[in-house]
Motif scaffolding. Structure first.
Motif, PDB file in Angstrom:
ATOM      1  N   ARG A 219      94.309 -13.216 -11.732  1.00 19.48           N
ATOM      2  CA  ARG A 219      95.240 -12.598 -10.742  1.00 19.48           C
ATOM      3  C   ARG A 219      96.373 -13.606 -10.712  1.00 19.48           C
TER       4      ARG A 219
ATOM      5  N   ALA B 273      99.322 -12.149 -12.776  1.00 18.53           N
ATOM      6  CA  ALA B 273      99.494 -10.777 -12.973  1.00 18.53           C
ATOM      7  C   ALA B 273     101.041 -10.531 -12.690  1.00 18.53           C
TER       8      ALA B 273
ATOM      9  N   TYR C 239      95.645 -10.104  -3.970  1.00 19.68           N
ATOM     10  CA  TYR C 239      95.371  -9.491  -5.427  1.00 19.68           C
ATOM     11  C   TYR C 239      96.466  -9.662  -6.542  1.00 19.68           C
ATOM     12  N   GLY C 240      96.137  -9.559  -7.644  1.00 24.83           N
ATOM     13  CA  GLY C 240      96.963  -9.469  -8.774  1.00 24.83           C
ATOM     14  C   GLY C 240      96.948  -7.957  -9.236  1.00 24.83           C
ATOM     15  N   VAL C 241      98.233  -7.629  -9.483  1.00 30.19           N
ATOM     16  CA  VAL C 241      98.647  -6.140  -9.880  1.00 30.19           C
ATOM     17  C   VAL C 241      99.330  -6.203 -11.049  1.00 30.19           C
TER      18      VAL C 241
ATOM     19  N   GLU D 208      91.228  -3.755 -14.812  1.00 30.71           N
ATOM     20  CA  GLU D 208      92.320  -4.251 -13.917  1.00 30.71           C
ATOM     21  C   GLU D 208      91.828  -4.624 -12.373  1.00 30.71           C
TER      22      GLU D 208
ATOM     23  N   GLY E 146      92.234  -8.303 -10.980  1.00 29.97           N
ATOM     24  CA  GLY E 146      93.132  -8.426  -9.915  1.00 29.97           C
ATOM     25  C   GLY E 146      92.628  -9.242  -8.661  1.00 29.97           C
TER      26      GLY E 146
END
Length: 234
Positions: free
Chosen positions: A221, A224, A185-187, A211, A215
């Motif tokens: 993502r 991020a 995942y992207g954060v 978000e 994500g």
């Protein structure tokens, strides 16, 4: 975001109601450790910074006895897990926000993988080296953006010179230690340039929903600020 993503991975990998054996390496002030203990899991936290250990103990002291009994804090370095624990002793191993402070992370990653029982989950949170130009670029620091394209080094918000990781490199490393990448995942896709200490916006739930969607969605993502990588022990 990381808590939501982690809960999704736990729900998809372990039977409902299973009490997991959790190792949190670099537990900091114990945010994730306490959250998981409240959910019924038994958590061992490893931390080397005295200030963080003190903060974690203070937070733990405010919890009910049943939760306090499920948390153990070990003072030590994440690279020394083999000194403190037997291989295969944990169902879930967390290492969030630690790799950026380790110049050569391969040994640390291999040690974390050895702690996992077969089918266990390894959760990593790393700085995204493929997106280092985003923060300075979006802030109008064009020289900083240009300088970030061809490096994995950056200065964090604490003023420390640290290291970022590329998705391809971590993917290869996880495959090499027997815990291949299962999900990622992207954060902080949209919120990385928010000022420190900024209060929660009135539309916080909408922000979190955006978000969360970004994500898990390409191409968002990939840019991020942080990557949440989940590997599974074979």
């Amino acid at each position: 975001m990381v808590a939501r993503q982690l809960d999704e991975q736990i729900a998809g990998r372990f039977p409902v109601g299973q009490r997991l054996r959790v190792l949190d390496v670099g537990m900091g002030q114990g945010t994730q450790a306490l959250r998981l203990a409240r959910a019924g899991h038994r958590v061992t936290g490893v931390e080397r910074e005295p200030a963080m250990i003190a903060a974690a103990r203070e937070a733990l002291a405010g919890e009910p006895e049943g939760i306090r009994e499920r948390v153990r804090i070990v003072e030590g370095d994440g690279r020394d897990t083999g000194v403190h624990f037997l291989p295969g002793g944990f169902d879930l191993v967390l290492c969030h926000g630690v790799l950026m402070y380790v110049e050569e992370p391969d040994a640390l990653l291999a040690g974390l993988a050895r702690m996992l029982a077969p089918g266990g989950l390894l959760s990593l949170l790393v700085r995204n080296a493929d997106a280092l130009a985003m923060r300075p670029g979006l802030s109008g620091d064009w020289a900083g953006a240009l300088g970030a394209f061809d490096t994995v080094s950056y200065r964090n918000r604490l003023g420390l010179d640290v290291r970022a990781d590329r998705l391809a490199a971590v993917t290869a490393a996880l495959a090499g230690i027997g815990a291949p990448l299962h999900s990622w995942y992207g954060v902080r896709v949209f919120t990385d340039t928010a000022p420190d200490g900024a209060g929660a916006p009135g539309d916080l739930e909408t922000l979190l929903a955006a978000e969360e969607r970004a994500g898990r969605t390409d191409p968002y993502r990939a840019v991020a600020a942080l990557l949440h990588l989940c590997g599974v022990r074979g």
